[in-house]
Design a protein around this motif. Structure first.
Motif, mmCIF file in Angstrom:
data_model
loop_
_atom_site.group_PDB
_atom_site.id
_atom_site.type_symbol
_atom_site.label_atom_id
_atom_site.label_comp_id
_atom_site.label_asym_id
_atom_site.label_seq_id
_atom_site.Cartn_x
_atom_site.Cartn_y
_atom_site.Cartn_z
ATOM 1 N N TYR A 61 12.729 13.581 9.053
ATOM 2 C CA TYR A 61 12.010 14.846 8.935
ATOM 3 C C TYR A 61 11.550 15.283 10.324
ATOM 4 O O TYR A 61 10.844 14.538 11.014
ATOM 5 C CB TYR A 61 10.790 14.710 8.018
ATOM 6 C CG TYR A 61 11.132 14.253 6.617
ATOM 7 C CD1 TYR A 61 11.518 15.159 5.639
ATOM 8 C CD2 TYR A 61 11.075 12.904 6.277
ATOM 9 C CE1 TYR A 61 11.836 14.750 4.362
ATOM 10 C CE2 TYR A 61 11.389 12.479 5.000
ATOM 11 C CZ TYR A 61 11.768 13.405 4.044
ATOM 12 O OH TYR A 61 12.069 12.980 2.778
ATOM 13 N N TYR B 220 12.966 31.589 11.772
ATOM 14 C CA TYR B 220 13.110 30.994 10.441
ATOM 15 C C TYR B 220 14.141 31.781 9.633
ATOM 16 O O TYR B 220 13.939 32.946 9.322
ATOM 17 C CB TYR B 220 11.770 30.999 9.711
ATOM 18 C CG TYR B 220 11.833 30.458 8.301
ATOM 19 C CD1 TYR B 220 12.027 29.100 8.079
ATOM 20 C CD2 TYR B 220 11.718 31.293 7.199
ATOM 21 C CE1 TYR B 220 12.087 28.582 6.796
ATOM 22 C CE2 TYR B 220 11.775 30.785 5.911
ATOM 23 C CZ TYR B 220 11.959 29.440 5.724
ATOM 24 O OH TYR B 220 12.028 28.932 4.443
ATOM 25 N N GLN C 9 7.875 24.491 10.597
ATOM 26 C CA GLN C 9 9.166 24.395 9.919
ATOM 27 C C GLN C 9 9.487 22.917 9.759
ATOM 28 O O GLN C 9 9.366 22.140 10.714
ATOM 29 C CB GLN C 9 10.264 25.067 10.730
ATOM 30 C CG GLN C 9 10.224 26.585 10.728
ATOM 31 C CD GLN C 9 11.324 27.146 11.603
ATOM 32 O OE1 GLN C 9 11.110 27.536 12.725
ATOM 33 N NE2 GLN C 9 12.543 27.142 11.078
ATOM 34 N N PHE D 200 12.471 20.324 8.807
ATOM 35 C CA PHE D 200 13.894 20.084 8.596
ATOM 36 C C PHE D 200 14.074 18.652 8.102
ATOM 37 O O PHE D 200 13.327 17.756 8.493
ATOM 38 C CB PHE D 200 14.681 20.261 9.898
ATOM 39 C CG PHE D 200 14.620 21.628 10.502
ATOM 40 C CD1 PHE D 200 15.629 22.540 10.284
ATOM 41 C CD2 PHE D 200 13.543 22.002 11.300
ATOM 42 C CE1 PHE D 200 15.592 23.812 10.855
ATOM 43 C CE2 PHE D 200 13.489 23.259 11.881
ATOM 44 C CZ PHE D 200 14.512 24.177 11.658
ATOM 45 N N SER E 247 15.370 24.803 6.739
ATOM 46 C CA SER E 247 13.986 24.353 6.817
ATOM 47 C C SER E 247 13.114 25.079 5.809
ATOM 48 O O SER E 247 13.453 26.152 5.317
ATOM 49 C CB SER E 247 13.440 24.588 8.227
ATOM 50 O OG SER E 247 13.426 25.987 8.510
#
Length: 652
Positions: A204, A287, A430, A432, A467
């Motif tokens: 992550y 984003y 964000q 991911f 994300s």
């Protein structure tokens, strides 16, 4: 003489007492053995009705009972988990496999070649089997019938972390790259397993949102219609967007700040030719994708530029014709035209000289600067990004000193450089997720507006790789939103669904719970991490719980309940009949066995790796042995005396 018979009964009783005492002493080290006690009763002949029974001599003694003492023996702990002891009332039930049932307190068990739990005499320990849901089945032979634990794919992940609030998002390198640690704020990895038991990892990466806004600009000719995020926005010849279309766009794509959507005429081009631009909120900078199509449906999506999320007041400076007082955030700046009219540079210097005072009086001001462009001077008052939209908190006024009336000689608002602030980036990250550090996963990111699968109704929105946004309360530091869903402090965070993290089974979905995550000004750490998957495991041992559960332990760290030991109790345990091998059988006197798990009803608890020792007290038994010997000798003396009397009578 009846005395001979009386003496003989005494000898027999004393001999029996010696036998019982000797048996106790012989079994003083026998596991689970219960000591016996010889009980005696006197013998009297039946009296005829009316006879003087009080003058009848006794006929001797008889053994009325050999009673057993079921008091628990001392518990001795061992290193064998199959050694069991009962702490309290109850008996283990044994079955010989041919219909014979016995009961014992001797818990020295072992596994036979077929995996059944058996006593040293080969009898099967009885207990409750368990079905796949853990429900108890009828009494039967306990067995270790699970030799391996099949793998389980990870289905739930619990992850709680702290991200250091002191980390400066403006120092992150751009654009974001999973292989460039400088481009993300924090990273952590969780181990997972697929449905075949193969081990994987999910990494992550958390990227704190920088205080910037994305600016999209496209060329256009008006009147025209441009499709933005799937919404057709019509513009008239003056470049004004249709109000209804604008409202629909605002509801469809929450990223877009529709108040910034405007048309700019190109002075060198024909009428109606220019560009249209709009901005996204700071927390959505970088984003997702912004899809823009022209009237022909051709994708004209540009790469966005960036502007700071700071609020900025911009004014074009001019030289006044009369004495003027500027009031900038409560700080007066006097500009005099006598004895000489100041230059633009001198006007600018008068304002800049008060910068420190303006910043001290207004903590939300970041800088006061003057920019010279093409011979013009522009005053920029820049506010700190964290304060967002300043609104009426900061006031700039201009007054003619002679008349006391408002003036506009020195400051003219520069619309091209004046914009509102946006603090929506605060506490926004964000997140991911990557399978084995390489493959970007679908963690619930909604399909972007305008793309196939997008729906205005959140419940119908499909997800795609990418994300998701995590939001932290910038005042308390607690996680308060996940993927656009807000929740109150202290409650459970909305779960994220991770797809594609099981290469062996594409249908597997993992639920990710981020409850308890924070953004405090301390080191970025993992506070808690868990997952429920595991690989295949082999049996490494069996143990028993106090409540009787037989638990198998496997090499993959898993445990499984295989059954529950049954304890038997009796209304009259003294009525049990010894049957050898430290076992008893039920009789009419004892009543039928009542079976229950340990710790229920009158049953005691179960102790694993322990054995109940014999309850024989050797000191007491040795004293009894002396007493029995004395009684035997005394009865022998009675017989000897009677024999002497008989000899005397025969010589008369």
């Amino acid at each position: 003489m009846a005395g001979f018979n009386t003496a003989i009964t005494g000898l027999k009783a004393a001999s029996t007492n010696l036998d019982v005492t000797g048996n106790n002493i012989a079994n003083s080290s026998t596991i689970g053995f219960k000591a016996s006690r010889t009980e005696f009763g006197d013998i009297y002949a039946t009296a005829v009705v009316g006879a003087g029974s009080s003058n009848v001599a006794g006929s001797g003694v008889t053994v009325t009972d050999i009673a057993q003492n079921f008091q628990a023996g001392t518990t001795e702990f061992t290193n064998n988990n199959l050694d069991l002891a009962i702490n309290g009332s109850g008996f283990f039930q044994l079955d010989d496999g041919q219909g014979g049932v016995t009961y014992t307190r001797a818990g020295a068990f072992e596994l036979n070649k077929d995996g059944f739990v058996v006593s040293k005499s080969g009898k099967y320990l009885q207990g409750y089997g368990l079905d796949s849901q853990g429900n108890r089945l009828p009494i039967g032979n306990l067995a270790v019938d699970q030799k391996e634990s099949p793998p389980q794919a990870t289905g739930n992940i619990g992850l709680s972390f702290n991200i250091n609030d002191a980390a400066d998002a403006t120092l992150l390198s751009t654009p974001y790259d999973k292989d460039v640690p400088a481009s993300f704020t924090y990273s952590t990895t969780v181990r997972t397993f697929d449905s075949l038991g193969n081990e994987h990892t999910i990494k992550y990466n958390m990227v704190e949102q920088r205080p910037v806004r994305d600016v999209y600009t496209v060329d256009a000719s008006f009147p025209d219609t441009i499709t933005i995020s799937g919404v057709d926005v019509a513009f008239d010849a003056a470049g004004t967007p249709n109000a209804a279309d604008l409202e629909l766009l605002k509801d469809t794509d929450k990223r877009i700040d529709t108040s910034t959507l405007l048309f700019t005429q190109d002075p060198a081009a024909a009428a109606g030719v220019g560009s249209i631009s709009f901005e996204t909120y700071a927390k959505y900078s970088d984003y997702g994708d912004m899809l823009i199509n022209d009237a022909a449906g051709i994708d004209i999506t540009p790469e966005p530029t960036e502007r700071d999320a700071n609020e900025n007041y911009a004014y074009t400076l001019a030289v006044p014709t009369a004495d003027t007082e500027l009031n900038i955030g409560g700080v007066p700046v006097e500009i005099s035209v006598s004895p000489t009219i100041p230059t633009l540079r001198e006007v600018a210097d008068l304002i800049l000289a008060r910068e420190t005072e303006i910043k001290d009086r207004n903590p939300n001001v970041e800088s006061v600067s003057v920019v010279e462009e093409a011979g013009e001077f522009r005053l920029d008052i820049r506010f700190k990004a964290d304060y967002g939209n300043i609104g009426s908190e900061f006031i700039v006024t201009e007054t003619d000193v002679a008349t006391g009336l408002p003036s506009t000689e020195v400051l003219t608002v520069n619309d091209a450089r004046t914009y509102e602030g946006d603090s929506s980036f605060r506490g926004q990250y964000q997140m991911f997720a990557y399978l084995n550090g390489t493959e970007l996963l679908d963690v619930g990111k909604s399909v972007d507006p305008g793309e196939t699968g997008f729906s205005v109704k959140a419940t119908d929105t499909l997800s795609e790789v990418g994300s998701v946004m995590l939001g932290f309360d910038p005042t308390s530091g607690f996680l308060n939103s996940v993927n656009g869903t807000s929740f109150s402090e202290g409650s459970i965070a909305p779960a994220l669904t991770i797809a594609g993290a099981d290469p062996a089974n594409t249908e597997t979905e993992i639920t990710l719970d981020l409850t308890g995550s924070t953004q405090f000004a301390s080191a970025s750490i993992v506070k808690a991490s868990s997952q429920d998957g595991y690989t295949k495991g082999d049996l490494i041992g069996v143990s028993f719980a106090e409540t009787g559960e037989m638990v198998a332990a496997f090499s993959n760290g898993q445990k499984q309940n295989l059954g529950v030991v049954a304890f038997a109790t009796f209304e009259n345990q003294s009525g049990l009949q010894p049957s050898g091998d430290t076992e008893w059988t039920a009789t009419l006197t004892s009543g039928n066995a009542v079976l229950n798990p340990p710790g229920t009803g009158l049953n005691g608890s179960l102790r694993s790796a322990a054995l109940e020792q014999s309850n024989v007290d050797l000191s007491t038994e040795l004293v009894r042995l002396i007493e029995a010997q004395r009684n035997f000798q005394a009865n022998s003396k009675t017989l000897e005396t009677l024999n002497t009397v008989t000899q005397a009578i025969l010589q008369i």
